[in-house]
Design a protein around this motif. Structure first.
Motif, PDB file in Angstrom:
ATOM      1  N   MET A 202       0.859  -1.206   0.000  1.00 40.36           N
ATOM      2  CA  MET A 202      -0.132   0.039  -0.034  1.00 40.36           C
ATOM      3  C   MET A 202       0.853   1.190  -0.108  1.00 40.36           C
ATOM      4  N   ASN A 203       0.425   2.193  -0.858  1.00 43.90           N
ATOM      5  CA  ASN A 203       1.032   3.577  -0.833  1.00 43.90           C
ATOM      6  C   ASN A 203       0.453   4.620   0.172  1.00 43.90           C
ATOM      7  N   ILE A 204       1.048   4.461   1.434  1.00 43.78           N
ATOM      8  CA  ILE A 204       0.457   5.476   2.393  1.00 43.78           C
ATOM      9  C   ILE A 204       0.956   6.617   2.595  1.00 43.78           C
ATOM     10  N   LYS A 205       0.515   7.826   2.387  1.00 43.25           N
ATOM     11  CA  LYS A 205       1.208   8.896   2.307  1.00 43.25           C
ATOM     12  C   LYS A 205       0.991   9.821   3.689  1.00 43.25           C
ATOM     13  N   HIS A 206      -0.136   9.677   4.431  1.00 47.60           N
ATOM     14  CA  HIS A 206      -0.931  10.361   5.410  1.00 47.60           C
ATOM     15  C   HIS A 206      -0.576   9.352   6.723  1.00 47.60           C
ATOM     16  N   HIS A 207      -0.123   9.832   7.728  1.00 47.00           N
ATOM     17  CA  HIS A 207       0.216   9.040   9.074  1.00 47.00           C
ATOM     18  C   HIS A 207      -0.355   9.829  10.089  1.00 47.00           C
ATOM     19  N   PRO A 208      -0.425   9.361  11.247  1.00 42.69           N
ATOM     20  CA  PRO A 208      -0.759   9.973  12.511  1.00 42.69           C
ATOM     21  C   PRO A 208       0.559  10.533  12.767  1.00 42.69           C
ATOM     22  N   THR A 209       0.228  12.030  13.573  1.00 38.48           N
ATOM     23  CA  THR A 209       1.428  12.544  13.939  1.00 38.48           C
ATOM     24  C   THR A 209       2.273  11.947  15.080  1.00 38.48           C
ATOM     25  N   ASP A 210       3.546  12.490  14.999  1.00 35.88           N
ATOM     26  CA  ASP A 210       4.563  11.763  16.050  1.00 35.88           C
ATOM     27  C   ASP A 210       3.731  12.097  17.259  1.00 35.88           C
ATOM     28  N   GLN A 211       3.291  13.096  17.648  1.00 29.67           N
ATOM     29  CA  GLN A 211       2.778  13.078  19.048  1.00 29.67           C
ATOM     30  C   GLN A 211       1.601  12.099  19.237  1.00 29.67           C
ATOM     31  N   THR A 212       0.772  11.818  18.314  1.00 32.14           N
ATOM     32  CA  THR A 212      -0.124  10.778  18.502  1.00 32.14           C
ATOM     33  C   THR A 212       0.504   9.323  18.588  1.00 32.14           C
ATOM     34  N   LEU A 213       1.523   9.275  17.919  1.00 38.74           N
ATOM     35  CA  LEU A 213       2.123   7.832  18.026  1.00 38.74           C
ATOM     36  C   LEU A 213       3.035   7.428  19.222  1.00 38.74           C
TER      37      LEU A 213
END
Length: 234
Positions: free
Chosen positions: A1-12
């Motif tokens: 999968m070509n994932i371009k948008h991720h949770p923010t570092d703060q969320t992770l």
């Protein structure tokens, strides 16, 4: 999968430390089943947290400190037991775990755990109409703060223009949508706060299905959605 948008570092980081709300944790856990990038980041944050804990444990403590810490742990354990009786458990994703299939065609385990027993695929979900071209299904209650639901948007249909009174995360399960931020496809996450207003539109011939977690009601910018909001709990 070509994932371009991720949770923010703060969320992770909050996921790694266990401080996310259960609604948000469910969404991040589901995203991580198809995103090795975020699994690696969480693994790094967990390693950093473990190292910090070891450093703390190696420091000398006053004679009364151990008794104080043990008392706090007993109280925390008691509170966790009370909460656990009030909500179903949420299975966290192990680092390195993933699912087979493309475009999230299979139901990821963290999400499947909170669906009715007879739901084996997205086609089995008992959708309820929310508006013309928009259906939703609210997942089993996992906490009193916020909501987590699946939403299905017909091709070319848009969600009313809205902002947020708090944190909202959206994970694309199938299809895609476009809004003021960009284009989101299966596996992508929109991690938004109360500074963002947007109007997602399903922009292909395929229906758009997404998982949405919020910790506060949406803030609609038009009168009709505002009037209907109390009836649908969004």
């Amino acid at each position: 999968m070509n994932i371009k948008h991720h949770p923010t570092d703060q969320t992770l980081m909050e996921y790694a430390s266990g401080s996310l709300s259960q609604a948000m944790e469910l969404l991040v856990a589901t995203h991580m089943t198809v995103c090795p990038h975020c699994r690696d980041k969480v693994s790094g944050y967990e390693t950093m947290g473990g190292a910090a804990l070891e450093t703390t444990n190696s420091m000398s403590m006053a004679d009364h400190s151990l008794d104080h810490v043990m008392a706090m742990l007993e109280l925390e354990t008691a509170n966790e037991n009370i909460v656990a009786q009030e909500r179903p458990s949420l299975r966290r994703v192990a680092v390195g775990e993933s699912i087979t299939g493309s475009a999230m065609s299979a139901l990821p385990r963290p999400l499947a755990d909170l669906l009715p027993d007879d739901v084996m695929s997205l086609d089995d979900i008992p959708w309820k109409s929310l508006a013309p071209g928009v259906k939703h299904f609210q997942l089993k209650s996992i906490e009193s703060k916020g909501t987590v639901r699946l939403m299905k948007i017909a091709p070319g249909v848009s969600i009313p223009d809205h902002g947020h009174h708090g944190h909202e995360m959206t994970l694309l399960i199938k299809g895609s949508y476009i809004d003021e931020i960009g284009r989101f496809r299966a596996g992508d996450v929109a991690d938004l706060d109360d500074d963002v207003d947007h109007q997602p539109i399903a922009d292909t011939a395929e229906e758009c299905i997404c998982l949405i977690a919020t910790d506060a009601p949406m803030k609609f910018n038009r009168l009709l959605p505002k009037l209907l909001q109390p009836f649908f709990g969004i």
